[in-house]
Design an enzyme around this catalytic site. Sequence first.
Site, short mmCIF file in Angstrom:
data_model
loop_
_atom_site.label_atom_id
_atom_site.label_comp_id
_atom_site.label_asym_id
_atom_site.label_seq_id
_atom_site.Cartn_x
_atom_site.Cartn_y
_atom_site.Cartn_z
CG HIS A 30 38.39 114.75 47.54
ND1 HIS A 30 37.16 115.65 47.40
CD2 HIS A 30 37.71 113.65 47.59
CE1 HIS A 30 35.99 114.96 47.26
NE2 HIS A 30 36.36 113.55 47.51
CG HIS A 32 36.45 108.96 49.38
ND1 HIS A 32 35.21 109.58 50.15
CD2 HIS A 32 36.61 109.66 48.52
CE1 HIS A 32 34.65 110.49 49.32
NE2 HIS A 32 35.56 110.72 48.30
CE LYS A 116 32.42 116.81 49.30
NZ LYS A 116 33.22 115.87 48.75
CG HIS A 153 29.78 115.51 44.92
ND1 HIS A 153 30.50 114.38 44.85
CD2 HIS A 153 28.92 115.38 43.84
CE1 HIS A 153 30.29 113.65 43.76
NE2 HIS A 153 29.35 114.36 43.03
CG HIS A 189 35.38 115.34 42.83
ND1 HIS A 189 34.36 116.09 42.56
CD2 HIS A 189 35.17 114.79 43.98
CE1 HIS A 189 33.18 115.62 43.37
NE2 HIS A 189 33.69 114.73 44.32
CG ASP A 262 36.86 111.41 44.70
OD1 ASP A 262 36.73 111.06 45.74
OD2 ASP A 262 36.11 111.46 43.82
C1 NCD Z 1 33.22 108.63 46.36
C2 NCD Z 1 33.34 107.55 47.28
O1 NCD Z 1 33.24 106.43 46.76
O2 NCD Z 1 33.03 107.63 48.43
N1 NCD Z 1 32.92 108.22 44.95
C3 NCD Z 1 33.26 108.78 43.68
O3 NCD Z 1 33.07 108.21 42.68
N2 NCD Z 1 34.13 109.90 43.80
C4 NCD Z 1 32.23 109.83 46.62
C5 NCD Z 1 32.68 111.19 46.10
O4 NCD Z 1 33.43 111.93 46.11
O5 NCD Z 1 31.88 111.33 45.10
ZN ZN Z 2 35.33 111.83 46.91
#
Ligand code: NCD
Ligand code: ZN
Length: 361
Positions: A30, A32, A116, A153, A189, A262
């Site tokens: 996971h 970003h 997702k 999520h 998460h 995450d």
């Molecule tokens: C994530 C993001 O910034 O894209 N933020 C977070 O607080 N984890 C999105 C997510 O996974 O909830």
């Molecule tokens: Zn995330």
Amino acid sequence: MKSMISLCIGLIKRIFILNSLSIIRPDDWHVHFRDHEALHYTVPATAMHFGRALVMPNLQPALTTISVVNAYYERILNALDKTVSFLPYMTLYLNENVLPDDLHHLRQYPHILGAKLYPAGATTNSNEGVHSIKKLYPLLEIMQTHDLVLQIHGEVTHGDIFDREARFIEEFLVPLTHDFPKLRIILEHISTQAAVEFVLQAPTTVAATITPHHLFYNRNQLLAGGLRPHYYCLPILKREHDQRALQQAAVSGNPKFFAGTDSAPHAKKLKENACGCAGIYSAPYALAMYAQLFDELDKIKQLNHFMSVFGAEFYHLSPNQDRIELIKKEQLIPTSLPFVNDDIIPIAAGTTLQWSIHEST
Ligand code: NCD
Ligand code: ZN
């Protein structure tokens, strides 16, 4: 004489205390990466230690079709140093408008592992998320038929922020697992004892990722003695007993729990803001943090499976072929890192970790 004694003590320590560890190269299930210029920062930071990663689709606009996911996949590959062996995996952003045909054909794209589900408004870039899970049922039926993995999520968008994960489990996930007994689901998460307990009693089709920040911190680090925006993420850090439950789950050796960082970068000015963004940037330090936590709990031997085996198994993939060496050697996390035209404040900025990563040849 004194120096002889300390030499002997040093030697004994070296023999009996684990100072290094070789594990199969880990995966991050996971992460970003964001887009465009940011990819030149985020992709190498993850590829440095991880062999593969599941890249989240919450761009704006959201990646709701196979063709936009594939275009993003190409941009990620282009940001990758060709000498590094790293494989990104993708997931489609699921909402009521996703075309059934795209889900029927998803299996033709082995780098896309599933879809997702973000409840609309639950987190960063979730405005195109799902308003009614019931309306998604025909799409979930297709996913179940093709054995695609649904990443979730798991937070409702109403009620107290500290209860939103537990309420999502009660209100949506329990019915969902009854209605789709064969659908493979990852609760992403997880942040509460309630989530750990749910996953433990759920069928083997249900698993969970755990982040380094939910293992290391609870809401005190975010809120006590000052508001610390760099510790703000969603799901929000919870109570100490939740943190302990997550730690026990991670080190338990149960294959339902595996690593997903995450890592979610936001530039410093967007975090240190009257309305700061949710997300913690951990990619370069996540592996060392997981190692430190497992070591502190005297479970370092379980690290390999949590980081490198259980997630791959859940996704029906083989573990990576190569290995990575971890050393019990201090490393200082910088107070800030460059990020696009700004800085980014990494997780645990300015603190010292007990473990470091050393690439084996
Ligand atoms: C994530 C993001 O910034 O894209 N933020 C977070 O607080 N984890 C999105 C997510 O996974 O909830
Ligand atoms: Zn995330």
